[in-house]
Design an enzyme around this catalytic site. Structure first.
Site, short mmCIF file in Angstrom:
data_model
loop_
_atom_site.label_atom_id
_atom_site.label_comp_id
_atom_site.label_asym_id
_atom_site.label_seq_id
_atom_site.Cartn_x
_atom_site.Cartn_y
_atom_site.Cartn_z
N GLU A 89 -67.94 -17.35 -18.03
CA GLU A 89 -69.09 -17.10 -19.46
C GLU A 89 -68.47 -17.88 -20.25
O GLU A 89 -67.36 -18.05 -20.40
CB GLU A 89 -68.90 -15.58 -19.33
CG GLU A 89 -67.05 -15.09 -19.40
CD GLU A 89 -67.31 -13.90 -19.66
OE1 GLU A 89 -67.80 -12.95 -18.60
OE2 GLU A 89 -65.83 -13.23 -20.66
N GLU A 157 -57.19 -20.91 -17.46
CA GLU A 157 -56.21 -21.50 -18.46
C GLU A 157 -56.39 -23.10 -18.12
O GLU A 157 -55.69 -23.46 -16.33
CB GLU A 157 -54.45 -21.52 -17.15
CG GLU A 157 -53.33 -21.45 -17.68
CD GLU A 157 -52.64 -21.87 -19.57
OE1 GLU A 157 -52.86 -21.05 -20.13
OE2 GLU A 157 -52.56 -23.28 -19.48
N SER A 188 -56.52 -23.65 -26.00
CA SER A 188 -55.27 -22.67 -25.49
C SER A 188 -54.63 -22.55 -24.40
O SER A 188 -55.00 -22.43 -22.97
CB SER A 188 -56.65 -21.50 -26.46
OG SER A 188 -55.61 -20.17 -26.43
N CYS A 330 -62.79 -12.40 -23.28
CA CYS A 330 -62.39 -13.12 -22.39
C CYS A 330 -63.17 -12.13 -20.69
O CYS A 330 -61.88 -10.72 -20.32
CB CYS A 330 -60.69 -13.76 -22.36
SG CYS A 330 -60.62 -14.52 -23.33
#
Ligand code: SAH
Length: 339
Positions: A89, A157, A188, A330
């Protein structure tokens, strides 16, 4: 067959030269891909028949598909289906400075942060660079607007998918491809220390955000398993190296979880942890969801936390709230789909 959107400008150039084609064709092909956005090699009418055949025999040009979307005033969320039927997404946010897209970097995530919905499903695989690039392009095509900022804060990640991340940045940044300025790209990470050092060496002028979320090892071990591999000391060491070798300011992200990490002593501990680092702290009101028990801190707790940091002379902001109505934190849209 490799997707052509997986190639950096340099890689396509090398491929062409190795196949006895002229280097300037790279620029023409990139124009077809990123400017005119064709859906087949046959549409690349200024290339020779032989070159079109070579491209067809070497690459595919398949796109990824948007299968559902949720729209709110300032924020929209898109669910993609990949060629192997996996879902990822992206979240689009309308700011006064432009349109920012939060993209996913993996299918699932292995980091296991206890407050995060994405980690409820283990990593299935890394995304290829083209799957990150096409999240941007497919949404631009749908909304008929240019996305100006990218944050890699969706599912996954990014530093656990380092090589594809670097490739993605090169393509997103290249003036013949998406042409998104480095300073408009934010990576990030939960803090994979060796990768922070590796990233420092590249000296990219992108923004680096560190998901900190705790002010001491005990609390961070509890919230984020990655801290058991790399302690806060090691993380802060890596961040200092990053700041000195890139000359960039880093962002520390800190989700405020009610009665967990939002006490005054945590705010003070946080200040001493980051003291002297060229940084700012982004306080994030937790986006609650039904699968995870954490609660968002109360408004006055958030303000008190903010004031303590501010008084220490450290740059601090409270993240503007996006998407709590549309399951935009998330992993939440995908979770809905799979339940
Ligand atoms: N793995 C990377 C990027 C993805 S997470 C990282 O850890 O930074 C992006 C950010 O959203 C992280 O700071 C993460 O901790 C935060 N986040 C996850 N779930 C959240 C929630 N429910 N509410 C608010 N922020 C959340």
């Amino acid at each position: 067959m490799e997707n052509i959107y997986n190639l950096t400008y340099e890689e396509l150039g090398r491929f062409l030269i190795n196949n006895n084609e002229k280097k300037y064709r790279t620029s023409q092909i990139f124009e077809w891909l990123y400017d005119k956005r064709v859906s087949s090699f046959d549409e690349m009418t200024n290339l020779s028949k032989d070159l079109i055949l070579l491209l067809k025999n070497s690459f595919c040009i398949d796109k990824i598909k948007i299968v559902s979307q949720e729209i709110d005033i300032d924020v929209s969320k898109f669910l993609f289906k990949l060629s192997d039927k996996e879902h990822i997404e992206s979240v689009l946010m309308r700011h006064n400075y432009g349109l920012s897209l939060c993209i996913s970097s993996q299918v699932g995530c292995n980091m296991g942060c206890s407050f995060c919905e994405s980690g409820r499903r283990k990593k299935v695989r890394n995304l290829n660079a083209y799957e990150m690039i096409l999240q941007i392009m497919m949404i631009e095509e749908l909304i008929k607007e240019k996305i100006t900022h990218i944050v890699i804060m969706g599912i996954g990640e990014p530093f656990d998918n380092f090589d594809n991340l670097v490739k993605f940045i090169k393509i997103a940044n290249h003036h013949k491809a998406l042409n998104i300025g480095s300073r408009h790209i934010t990576v990030s990470t939960c803090g994979i220390v060796p990768k922070i050092y590796e990233f420092s060496k590249l000296k990219y002028q992108v923004n680096l955000a560190i998901s900190l979320h705790a002010s001491n090892d005990e609390l961070r071990n509890f919230l984020m398993p990655i801290n058991k591999a790399y302690s806060l000391d090691e993380l802060i060491g890596a961040v200092k190296e990053y700041v000195s070798s890139t000359n960039r300011r880093v962002t520390f992200e800190y989700i405020l979880l009610r009665d967990i990490n939002d006490k005054e002593e945590h705010a003070r501990e946080l200040c001493s942890l980051v003291k002297g680092i060229n940084c700012y702290i982004n306080l994030i009101p937790y986006n609650e969801n039904s699968n995870i028990l954490y609660k968002r801190s109360k408004k006055d707790t958030i303000m008190k936390f903010y004031d303590i940091i501010k008084k220490e002379g450290i740059n601090v902001t409270i993240r503007r709230e996006f998407g709590s109505n549309i399951s935009a934190a998330c992993g939440q849209l995908r979770s809905k789909k799979e339940e």
